[in-house]
Scaffold this active site. Structure first.
Site, PDB file in Angstrom:
ATOM      1  N   GLU A 103       4.047  10.424  -7.056  1.00 33.92           N
ATOM      2  CA  GLU A 103       4.423   9.091  -6.629  1.00 33.92           C
ATOM      3  C   GLU A 103       3.204   8.201  -6.441  1.00 33.92           C
ATOM      4  O   GLU A 103       2.137   8.652  -6.037  1.00 33.92           O
ATOM      5  CB  GLU A 103       5.214   9.176  -5.315  1.00 33.92           C
ATOM      6  CG  GLU A 103       6.538   9.870  -5.510  1.00 33.92           C
ATOM      7  CD  GLU A 103       7.370   9.992  -4.246  1.00 33.92           C
ATOM      8  OE1 GLU A 103       8.590   9.856  -4.338  1.00 33.92           O
ATOM      9  OE2 GLU A 103       6.800  10.214  -3.161  1.00 33.92           O
ATOM     10  N   CYS A 116      -1.687   2.725  -3.775  1.00 32.52           N
ATOM     11  CA  CYS A 116      -1.947   4.038  -3.176  1.00 32.52           C
ATOM     12  C   CYS A 116      -1.721   5.094  -4.250  1.00 32.52           C
ATOM     13  O   CYS A 116      -0.613   5.258  -4.753  1.00 32.52           O
ATOM     14  CB  CYS A 116      -1.012   4.228  -1.982  1.00 32.52           C
ATOM     15  SG  CYS A 116      -1.263   5.783  -1.138  1.00 32.52           S
ATOM     16  N   CYS A 123      -0.178  19.464  -2.133  1.00 32.47           N
ATOM     17  CA  CYS A 123      -1.421  19.538  -1.370  1.00 32.47           C
ATOM     18  C   CYS A 123      -1.521  20.917  -0.749  1.00 32.47           C
ATOM     19  O   CYS A 123      -0.508  21.510  -0.384  1.00 32.47           O
ATOM     20  CB  CYS A 123      -1.423  18.476  -0.267  1.00 32.47           C
ATOM     21  SG  CYS A 123      -3.017  18.316   0.580  1.00 32.47           S
ATOM     22  N   CYS A 127      -1.413  20.052   6.571  1.00 32.37           N
ATOM     23  CA  CYS A 127      -1.452  19.279   7.815  1.00 32.37           C
ATOM     24  C   CYS A 127      -0.031  19.252   8.382  1.00 32.37           C
ATOM     25  O   CYS A 127       0.940  19.014   7.662  1.00 32.37           O
ATOM     26  CB  CYS A 127      -1.967  17.866   7.570  1.00 32.37           C
ATOM     27  SG  CYS A 127      -3.651  17.842   6.915  1.00 32.37           S
ATOM     28  N   CYS A 130       2.531  16.110   7.888  1.00 31.91           N
ATOM     29  CA  CYS A 130       2.607  15.453   6.571  1.00 31.91           C
ATOM     30  C   CYS A 130       3.676  16.110   5.703  1.00 31.91           C
ATOM     31  O   CYS A 130       3.706  17.335   5.568  1.00 31.91           O
ATOM     32  CB  CYS A 130       1.250  15.539   5.871  1.00 31.91           C
ATOM     33  SG  CYS A 130       1.241  14.723   4.264  1.00 31.91           S
ATOM     34  N   GLY A 176      -2.003  14.684  -2.004  1.00 35.34           N
ATOM     35  CA  GLY A 176      -3.142  15.523  -2.352  1.00 35.34           C
ATOM     36  C   GLY A 176      -4.409  15.214  -1.590  1.00 35.34           C
ATOM     37  O   GLY A 176      -4.509  14.204  -0.909  1.00 35.34           O
ATOM     38  N   GLU A 177      -5.367  16.125  -1.710  1.00 35.16           N
ATOM     39  CA  GLU A 177      -6.681  15.937  -1.096  1.00 35.16           C
ATOM     40  C   GLU A 177      -7.666  15.607  -2.217  1.00 35.16           C
ATOM     41  O   GLU A 177      -8.051  16.484  -2.993  1.00 35.16           O
ATOM     42  CB  GLU A 177      -7.095  17.220  -0.347  1.00 35.16           C
ATOM     43  CG  GLU A 177      -8.546  17.257   0.088  1.00 35.16           C
ATOM     44  CD  GLU A 177      -9.008  16.009   0.843  1.00 35.16           C
ATOM     45  OE1 GLU A 177      -8.335  15.582   1.792  1.00 35.16           O
ATOM     46  OE2 GLU A 177     -10.046  15.448   0.457  1.00 35.16           O
ATOM     47  N   SER A 208      -9.576   8.628   0.848  1.00 34.56           N
ATOM     48  CA  SER A 208      -9.195   9.197   2.142  1.00 34.56           C
ATOM     49  C   SER A 208      -9.234  10.714   2.064  1.00 34.56           C
ATOM     50  O   SER A 208      -8.639  11.316   1.171  1.00 34.56           O
ATOM     51  CB  SER A 208      -7.787   8.724   2.517  1.00 34.56           C
ATOM     52  OG  SER A 208      -7.399   9.285   3.754  1.00 34.56           O
ATOM     53  N   SER A 230      -9.214  11.323   7.751  1.00 37.35           N
ATOM     54  CA  SER A 230      -8.023  11.590   8.561  1.00 37.35           C
ATOM     55  C   SER A 230      -8.443  12.419   9.772  1.00 37.35           C
ATOM     56  O   SER A 230      -8.562  13.635   9.680  1.00 37.35           O
ATOM     57  CB  SER A 230      -7.000  12.351   7.716  1.00 37.35           C
ATOM     58  OG  SER A 230      -6.530  11.510   6.688  1.00 37.35           O
ATOM     59  N   HIS A 232      -7.227  12.089  13.446  1.00 29.53           N
ATOM     60  CA  HIS A 232      -5.963  12.431  14.126  1.00 29.53           C
ATOM     61  C   HIS A 232      -6.090  13.145  15.471  1.00 29.53           C
ATOM     62  O   HIS A 232      -5.081  13.362  16.146  1.00 29.53           O
ATOM     63  CB  HIS A 232      -5.038  13.266  13.229  1.00 29.53           C
ATOM     64  CG  HIS A 232      -4.789  12.659  11.894  1.00 29.53           C
ATOM     65  ND1 HIS A 232      -4.411  11.345  11.735  1.00 29.53           N
ATOM     66  CD2 HIS A 232      -4.888  13.162  10.639  1.00 29.53           C
ATOM     67  CE1 HIS A 232      -4.275  11.086  10.456  1.00 29.53           C
ATOM     68  NE2 HIS A 232      -4.561  12.155   9.763  1.00 29.53           N
ATOM     69  N   ASN A 306       5.273   8.526  10.509  1.00 29.02           N
ATOM     70  CA  ASN A 306       6.478   8.332   9.702  1.00 29.02           C
ATOM     71  C   ASN A 306       7.233   9.649   9.622  1.00 29.02           C
ATOM     72  O   ASN A 306       6.724  10.615   9.055  1.00 29.02           O
ATOM     73  CB  ASN A 306       6.113   7.859   8.294  1.00 29.02           C
ATOM     74  CG  ASN A 306       5.498   6.475   8.321  1.00 29.02           C
ATOM     75  OD1 ASN A 306       6.040   5.561   8.946  1.00 29.02           O
ATOM     76  ND2 ASN A 306       4.341   6.324   7.696  1.00 29.02           N
ATOM     77  N   CYS A 349       3.130   6.310   4.518  1.00 23.03           N
ATOM     78  CA  CYS A 349       2.162   7.410   4.619  1.00 23.03           C
ATOM     79  C   CYS A 349       2.869   8.697   5.005  1.00 23.03           C
ATOM     80  O   CYS A 349       3.670   8.718   5.932  1.00 23.03           O
ATOM     81  CB  CYS A 349       1.147   7.152   5.720  1.00 23.03           C
ATOM     82  SG  CYS A 349       0.242   5.647   5.550  1.00 23.03           S
TER      83      CYS A 349
HETATM   84  N1  SAH Z   1      -5.572  14.293   1.943  1.00 23.40           N
HETATM   85  C1  SAH Z   1      -6.017  12.962   2.211  1.00 23.40           C
HETATM   86  C2  SAH Z   1      -5.163  11.864   1.619  1.00 23.40           C
HETATM   87  C3  SAH Z   1      -3.671  11.970   1.768  1.00 23.40           C
HETATM   88  S1  SAH Z   1      -2.956  11.581   3.331  1.00 23.40           S
HETATM   89  C4  SAH Z   1      -6.209  12.776   3.696  1.00 23.40           C
HETATM   90  O1  SAH Z   1      -5.898  13.679   4.452  1.00 23.40           O
HETATM   91  O2  SAH Z   1      -6.725  11.745   4.111  1.00 23.40           O
HETATM   92  C5  SAH Z   1      -3.081   9.888   3.521  1.00 23.40           C
HETATM   93  C6  SAH Z   1      -2.945   9.443   4.981  1.00 23.40           C
HETATM   94  O3  SAH Z   1      -1.592   9.501   5.441  1.00 23.40           O
HETATM   95  C7  SAH Z   1      -3.749  10.312   5.912  1.00 23.40           C
HETATM   96  O4  SAH Z   1      -4.427   9.593   6.884  1.00 23.40           O
HETATM   97  C8  SAH Z   1      -2.661  11.132   6.523  1.00 23.40           C
HETATM   98  O5  SAH Z   1      -3.112  11.704   7.674  1.00 23.40           O
HETATM   99  C9  SAH Z   1      -1.558  10.124   6.701  1.00 23.40           C
HETATM  100  N2  SAH Z   1      -0.259  10.736   6.960  1.00 23.40           N
HETATM  101  C10 SAH Z   1       0.186  11.911   6.500  1.00 23.40           C
HETATM  102  N3  SAH Z   1       1.422  12.168   6.953  1.00 23.40           N
HETATM  103  C11 SAH Z   1       1.790  11.122   7.716  1.00 23.40           C
HETATM  104  C12 SAH Z   1       2.977  10.788   8.429  1.00 23.40           C
HETATM  105  N4  SAH Z   1       4.029  11.593   8.427  1.00 23.40           N
HETATM  106  N5  SAH Z   1       3.016   9.606   9.070  1.00 23.40           N
HETATM  107  C13 SAH Z   1       1.952   8.784   9.034  1.00 23.40           C
HETATM  108  N6  SAH Z   1       0.809   9.053   8.390  1.00 23.40           N
HETATM  109  C14 SAH Z   1       0.725  10.199   7.724  1.00 23.40           C
END
Ligand code: SAH
Length: 375
Positions: A103, A116, A123, A127, A130, A176-177, A208, A230, A232, A306, A349
């Site tokens: 996507e 984006c 991935c 996390c 996510c 993905g990372e 990111s 990221s 958190h 989200n 996100c």
């Molecule tokens: N792997 C990379 C890029 C993908 S995630 C990274 O970790 O940065 C992109 C962003 O969306 C990251 O900041 C991630 O922490 C955030 N994200 C992931 N799941 C989410 C969720 N359920 N609600 C809000 N943000 C989220």
């Protein structure tokens, strides 16, 4: 759009020109006994004009066009779905040659339009908050599959390479990372930056990462785009839980790499902080975060969580988010709250899921619900 898709049987041997940056294309033409300037000619067609049919590349000479037609491809994914959110965000579901889906999301704002982009099918970082993680990992995207996301969006939005009002920014923040697909991502970002590609300045491309420390250090040498991390959580115990990668690269090492990345200039690293009710959003967490970021050129981006099916987390309340924001702000930490966009079409996100087979089989019990469109 799909007329030039690679024949599956020849996929391994047929070069895809989208896999090559300008230097790679120049090399490609040299090896064929042609001139290096063909690289910029072809890039102007593909990225500048949006033309992927060799027959239409009229300054290439008939013989060369026919030869390219027979020997290489310009391989674009199939657009399976194209959804527009109530807020104007737009999401494309793209099917790759092997049947995997990814996507890509466009987020229009008054002053800019941000795309984006995904870097992997799934991935492997797992996390806990996510939704991509819930589906596991399948494979890295090729350079061509990464840059094709920009091509497809630019094409659909009717934007041209010389008109940066439409797609003015790219964030490597989709599925993905990106730093675990380093070479392909860097090559794709070079094409995004190239004047004969999409002509975006480094500042307008943001990568990111969850924090692959050695790759952050390498990136500074190879392609120092804007960096988002990221984070958190303000301490290792909590971050170990939310971002398991932290066990390998703890916060102190990560922040040291971030400081080195931006150096002495005026640049800042953006720290993403997803606000999870009762988990990482207390006053004490805010104060700890302020202390941790002392001396780091930082900008904090608070992201309302989200939700997605089967998650155990909830979004922090508006008043909690505002309070957290105020504490950071009053302490002098540059802080913004990310507006949730596109959540009505699952484009926000952490909601990007695509559809694919988890090669890792870590979560095979969950696969049933995602098997609809697999190859
Ligand atoms: N792997 C990379 C890029 C993908 S995630 C990274 O970790 O940065 C992109 C962003 O969306 C990251 O900041 C991630 O922490 C955030 N994200 C992931 N799941 C989410 C969720 N359920 N609600 C809000 N943000 C989220």
């Amino acid at each position: 759009m799909n007329t030039l898709r690679r024949d599956i049987t020849t996929a391994a041997s047929t070069p895809n020109l989208l896999d090559l940056d300008r230097a790679g294309l120049a090399q490609f033409f040299l090896e064929r006994g042609d001139k290096t300037f063909r690289a910029t000619q072809v890039m102007k067609w593909i990225y500048g004009q949006g033309v992927v049919d060799f027959a239409a590349m009229t300054n290439l000479g008939k013989a060369l066009r026919a030869d390219l037609q027979d020997s290489v491809t310009i391989d674009l994914p199939e657009v399976v779905a194209d959804q527009v959110s109530d807020d104007g965000s737009r999401k494309w579901l793209l099917r790759l040659d092997d049947g995997n889906c990814i996507e890509t999301v466009f987020i229009p704002e008054a002053e800019r339009g941000t795309l984006c982009v995904s870097s992997q099918v799934g991935c492997m970082l797992n996390c806990s908050f996510c939704s991509t993680a819930q589906q596991g990992f399948n494979r890295n995207l090729t350079t061509g599959e990464i840059i094709a996301q920009v091509w497809v969006a630019a094409h659909a939005l009717g934007s041209r390479a010389d008109d940066n009002r439409v797609i003015s920014n790219v964030v490597m923040m989709g599925m993905g990372e990106p730093l675990l697909n380093y070479e392909n991502v860097v090559r794709a970002m070079r094409i995004m930056q190239d004047d004969y590609g999409f002509g975006l300045s480094k500042r307008r491309i943001t990568l990111s990462t969850a924090g692959i420390v050695p790759a952050i250090r390498q990136l500074r040498e190879d392609c120092d785009v804007s960096l988002a991390v990221s984070l958190h959580a303000p301490n290792d115990a909590l971050r170990d839980e939310l971002v398991p990668l932290n066990r390998k690269y703890p916060i102190s090492e990560l922040l040291a790499a971030c400081k080195d990345y931006v150096g002495e200039g005026r640049r800042r690293v953006t720290f993403e902080y997803v606000m999870l009710a009762g988990v990482n959003d207390s006053d004490a967490h805010a104060r700890e975060l302020i202390r941790r970021l002392e001396g780091v050129p930082a900008k904090v981006n608070l992201i309302p969580f989200n939700p997605f099916p089967n998650t155990c987390y909830e979004r922090s309340s508006k008043s909690r988010l505002d309070r957290f924001f105020d504490l950071l702000n009053r302490a002098g930490v540059v802080t913004i709250t990310r507006k949730t966009r596109g959540d009505d079409i699952d484009a926000a996100c952490g909601q990007l899921a695509g559809r694919f087979r988890d090669r890792t089989r870590r979560r095979s019990h969950r696969l049933g619900e995602h098997q609809g469109t697999q190859a």
